[in-house]
Design an enzyme around this catalytic site. Structure first.
Site, PDB file in Angstrom:
ATOM      1  N   HIS A  83       0.820  -1.215   0.000  1.00 49.22           N
ATOM      2  CA  HIS A  83       0.000   0.000   0.000  1.00 49.22           C
ATOM      3  C   HIS A  83       0.853   1.264   0.000  1.00 49.22           C
ATOM      4  O   HIS A  83       0.400   2.329  -0.433  1.00 49.22           O
ATOM      5  CB  HIS A  83      -1.018  -0.002   1.153  1.00 49.22           C
ATOM      6  CG  HIS A  83      -0.480   0.274   2.513  1.00 49.22           C
ATOM      7  ND1 HIS A  83      -0.173  -0.722   3.413  1.00 49.22           N
ATOM      8  CD2 HIS A  83      -0.226   1.433   3.161  1.00 49.22           C
ATOM      9  CE1 HIS A  83       0.242  -0.188   4.554  1.00 49.22           C
ATOM     10  NE2 HIS A  83       0.225   1.118   4.413  1.00 49.22           N
ATOM     11  N   ASP A 219       1.178  -7.789   2.188  1.00 49.12           N
ATOM     12  CA  ASP A 219       1.304  -6.343   1.970  1.00 49.12           C
ATOM     13  C   ASP A 219       2.782  -5.957   1.848  1.00 49.12           C
ATOM     14  O   ASP A 219       3.369  -5.401   2.767  1.00 49.12           O
ATOM     15  CB  ASP A 219       0.631  -5.599   3.127  1.00 49.12           C
ATOM     16  CG  ASP A 219       0.399  -4.125   2.818  1.00 49.12           C
ATOM     17  OD1 ASP A 219       0.896  -3.651   1.786  1.00 49.12           O
ATOM     18  OD2 ASP A 219      -0.267  -3.452   3.627  1.00 49.12           O
ATOM     19  N   GLY A 648       2.491   5.869   9.499  1.00 49.80           N
ATOM     20  CA  GLY A 648       3.872   6.189   9.163  1.00 49.80           C
ATOM     21  C   GLY A 648       4.784   5.015   9.410  1.00 49.80           C
ATOM     22  O   GLY A 648       5.846   4.888   8.798  1.00 49.80           O
ATOM     23  N   SER A 650       3.922   2.126   8.581  1.00 51.60           N
ATOM     24  CA  SER A 650       3.679   1.192   7.483  1.00 51.60           C
ATOM     25  C   SER A 650       4.978   0.924   6.741  1.00 51.60           C
ATOM     26  O   SER A 650       5.676   1.857   6.339  1.00 51.60           O
ATOM     27  CB  SER A 650       2.649   1.761   6.512  1.00 51.60           C
ATOM     28  OG  SER A 650       1.370   1.773   7.088  1.00 51.60           O
ATOM     29  N   PHE A 666       2.338  -3.429   8.827  1.00 46.07           N
ATOM     30  CA  PHE A 666       1.409  -2.812   7.884  1.00 46.07           C
ATOM     31  C   PHE A 666       0.110  -2.336   8.506  1.00 46.07           C
ATOM     32  O   PHE A 666      -0.644  -1.596   7.866  1.00 46.07           O
ATOM     33  CB  PHE A 666       1.105  -3.754   6.707  1.00 46.07           C
ATOM     34  CG  PHE A 666       0.291  -4.974   7.044  1.00 46.07           C
ATOM     35  CD1 PHE A 666      -1.088  -4.944   7.018  1.00 46.07           C
ATOM     36  CD2 PHE A 666       0.914  -6.172   7.370  1.00 46.07           C
ATOM     37  CE1 PHE A 666      -1.840  -6.078   7.303  1.00 46.07           C
ATOM     38  CE2 PHE A 666       0.177  -7.308   7.643  1.00 46.07           C
ATOM     39  CZ  PHE A 666      -1.208  -7.264   7.619  1.00 46.07           C
ATOM     40  N   ASP A 667      -0.185  -2.676   9.757  1.00 49.30           N
ATOM     41  CA  ASP A 667      -1.490  -2.293  10.283  1.00 49.30           C
ATOM     42  C   ASP A 667      -1.510  -2.432  11.803  1.00 49.30           C
ATOM     43  O   ASP A 667      -0.570  -2.964  12.412  1.00 49.30           O
ATOM     44  CB  ASP A 667      -2.571  -3.199   9.684  1.00 49.30           C
ATOM     45  CG  ASP A 667      -3.933  -2.521   9.592  1.00 49.30           C
ATOM     46  OD1 ASP A 667      -4.071  -1.388  10.101  1.00 49.30           O
ATOM     47  OD2 ASP A 667      -4.854  -3.116   9.004  1.00 49.30           O
TER      48      ASP A 667
END
Length: 716
Positions: A83, A219, A648, A650, A666-667
């Site tokens: 992403h 991801d 940020g 991520s 990622f999350d």
């Protein structure tokens, strides 16, 4: 005895709070003081080495200007989230060759494609405290004068730093105006896309699974950084050569299990944990509900305008993905803060702090500063609805026109006096954005977003309306509909060459332009300058007054034996903890690892649970080799830790006890989205791609054995 100075309080706080390993986004310089906590958590490296941003492992961790990434080879190979690379993937996609849907694999360096003229990789090479230099001329001043003194000192420090060509520098504010640090970064301008899985892997589950555990998403994507043949940063050119980083991470081939040490290094965006109780209340009672409504409406407007137009869907894919992520984050933050009863908890905590402060001798000045701070915060509430919606009235092409008018205005000043973002150092990025706009703009879609934002604007109380905005868009929705058609029919800025030519024109030429959007921007500019001046006046007072609150808070936390770290501000930070399960609510317990079985269980064949055929076939075959988990006896996908993260982070590398790469952040889980305001150890978890899943995909599913070889990993 007067309240302790900030420096003394901080030193005592670090010592007292050293045993609290999970919470905290620590500056690298603080980590040696946390040696006992790091070693107690399981870290096997040298904590002192973590203070040096020019040594491994931190030298391998880079910023993408909104996301984090890390070098994983000596030839400039960079791994980050899918992403985070979506802008580059979308930029290189066409309806005929949709890289979003199909994925992208460069078998050789010659096949790698530019991530875009605005893409950057920032390598931090300096992190130095310069508080006295920044505040020297500000002391004794108030309001706008205080803001301008700090701003001028920052610009001078940045200009001196950037005299070293090829570097991008900034001054970071720590502890809300109490300390300032000069951040020096090597600015790599030639960034190329190397590998991206199909979106049905990179974003499996999309918004349904966003901020939700269990997850089953790959991801990740790869970039490569290039420089000129002289080894110095240079814009994209075919004959550039791969950048050789000062350090790169080794990817672990060991299994990951609950209880293992984990550490994350990255560039977390913004947290607000040290804000006042009234700011907590405003966030929960007003800002978040209104932000949710605004973002939801904007997404619906774009979806309606792009429906039935695959080319427009591609153009706005990155924009919509960002809006959806921000929407779900706002929804989760609101729910989480309410669940944690944040208004009451923060209010009682602040009340206790002020009572404690009142008992300390010699603290009248601090108490007066805190009262003055609250008065400023109260005054800022008056126009909050206006301030929320106005940025949405300057999208895409109209935003470019506004930017061009402002650049022309600022060019008439000495560079040191130009507004940040419009100095000579910024012009290459402005040009890159103007070029990139060509692949992210459609007039009909932009008009649709403006019509929606104007609905919100016209609902404002008359006292919050802005005359210049009314002059451009009209006084009602009906009038605005006609104005928008004329604005976009009468502009030539949709042509990239026209935009770039306008960038070279002076203020007089732009003011005399017959281009409808440039004229509109010229009309808006006085209002934007006026609103900016008001904001700087408030910002100067807040910058001057917040240190009193922070000094009291740090001293109070010290008296409680608790650690204090600066709120996140997009600078390099390190957090550490463990691979951890989650008890989300009564009777609901989650293990910290997911497997490919979950991909099959979720698969429906319909977006967003449309796992690609090669992935399903590879799962059915069960050939996982050395990437299989020895206990679960299957292929893992994602895992959970209790690491302290926020936006940020991520793409941030997750490291094991030896400093090897085991995952990509990622999350966060839904229960912990509110951690940007309040950390709750019961629920705070971070979600990561397991590097074993990445390795398996590169080996068996969408093969890129050249990358495995480059990272010195088994190709099976």
């Amino acid at each position: 005895m007067r309240i302790r100075t900030l420096a003394a309080s901080l030193a005592l706080t670090l010592a007292a709070g050293a045993a609290q390993a999970d919470e905290g986004m620590w500056m690298p310089a603080q980590l040696p003081q946390l040696s006992n906590a790091l070693r107690g958590a399981g870290f096997e490296g040298d904590p002192a080495a973590l203070a040096d941003v020019t040594r491994a492992p931190l030298a391998a961790v880079v910023s993408l200007g909104g996301c984090t990434a890390s070098f994983v080879s000596a030839q400039g190979l960079v791994v980050t989230n899918h992403h985070c690379a979506m802008g580059a993937i979308q930029l290189n996609s066409t309806p005929e060759n949709n890289l979003i849907e199909n994925g992208f694999i460069a078998r050789t360096p010659a096949e790698e494609v530019s991530a875009g003229p605005a893409a950057r990789i920032y390598v931090t090479v300096g992190f130095d405290k310069i508080t006295d230099r920044i505040l020297a001329d500000a002391r004794g001043k108030t309001g706008r004068a205080y803001f301008d003194a700090v701003d001028a000192a920052k610009k001078a420090a940045v200009a001196q730093c950037e005299a070293d060509a090829g570097h991008r520098c900034s001054v970071a504010d720590m502890y809300y105006g109490s300390e300032f640090y000069l951040i020096k970064q090597l600015e790599l301008k030639d960034v190329r896309l190397v590998y991206a899985p199909p979106v049905s892997i990179g974003n499996y589950g999309d918004e349904i699974d966003n901020f939700v555990w269990p997850r089953h998403v790959g991801d990740f994507s790869f970039y490569r950084a290039y420089v000129g043949k002289d080894g110095k940063p240079a814009p994209y050119a075919k004959d550039n050569v791969p950048y050789q980083p000062p350090a790169h991470l080794s990817v672990s081939t060991a299994p990951v299990k609950a209880g293992d040490f984990a550490m994350i290094a990255g560039y977390p965006g913004v947290t607000f944990r040290h804000r006042t109780a009234s700011e907590f209340a405003s966030q929960i009672d007003w800002l978040l509900p209104n932000r949710v409504a605004l973002l939801d409406g904007m997404i619906q407007a774009i979806d309606k305008a792009t429906a039935g137009h695959p080319d427009k869907v591609v153009l706005y894919a990155s924009t919509v993905a960002s809006l959806k992520n921000n929407l779900k984050r706002a929804q989760g933050e609101l729910e989480g803060l309410r669940r944690s009863d944040a208004i009451r908890v923060r209010g009682e905590d602040e009340k206790a702090m002020l009572a404690w402060l009142g008992k300390q001798p010699g603290t009248k000045a601090e108490q007066a500063g805190i009262r003055a701070l609250q008065q400023q915060l109260d005054a800022g509430e008056a126009n909050r609805a206006r301030d929320l919606v106005l940025p949405f009235l300057r999208p895409g092409l109209l935003g470019a026109a506004v930017q061009l008018q402002r650049l022309a205005l600022e060019r008439g000043k000495p560079d040191a006096q130009r507004e940040s973002g419009y100095q000579q150092r910024d012009e290459a990025m402005i040009a890159g954005g103007l070029k990139q706009l060509q692949r992210r703009f459609d007039a009909d879609v932009e008009k649709a977003t403006l019509r929606y934002a104007l609905q919100r604007y016209y609902a404002l109380p008359q006292a919050q309306r802005v005359a210049e905005f009314d002059a451009v868009f009209g006084a009602s929705e009906a009038e605005a509909a006609q104005r928008l058609e004329a604005l976009y029919a009468g502009t030539r800025l949709g042509d990239e060459a026209v935009r770039l030519a306008a960038m070279q024109q002076d203020a007089a030429a732009l003011a005399a332009s017959d281009d409808s959007l440039l004229r509109a921007a010229a009309t808006l500019q006085p209002a934007l300058l006026r609103l900016e001046a008001e904001a700087k006046q408030r910002a100067g007072e807040l910058l001057r007054l917040r240190p009193a609150y922070m000094q009291a808070l740090i001293a109070y936390r010290t008296s409680q034996g608790k650690a204090v770290y600066p709120d996140a501000n997009s600078t390099l930070r390190v957090s550490f903890g463990k691979v951890s399960p989650l008890s989300a609510r009564d009777g609901v317990d989650y293990r910290p690892l997911t497997t490919v079985a979950g991909i099959v269980e979720k698969h429906t064949g319909v977006v967003p649970f449309n796992a690609p055929k090669p992935l399903l076939e590879a799962i059915a075959k069960g050939d996982f080799g050395s990437t299989a988990d020895p206990e679960l006896r299957t292929q893992t996908v994602d895992f959970l830790t209790n690491l302290d993260t926020t936006g940020g982070n991520s793409g941030s590398p997750v490291l094991d006890a030896q400093g090897k790469l085991i995952g990509l952040n990622f999350d966060s889980n839904w229960e912990a989205v509110s951690a940007s305001w309040m950390y709750d150890p019961r629920y705070k978890r971070a979600i990561h791609v397991d590097m074993r899943y990445l390795r398996w995909l590169l080996a068996k599913v969408y093969p890129a054995r050249n990358l495995l070889q480059e990272m010195q990993l088994p190709a099976e």
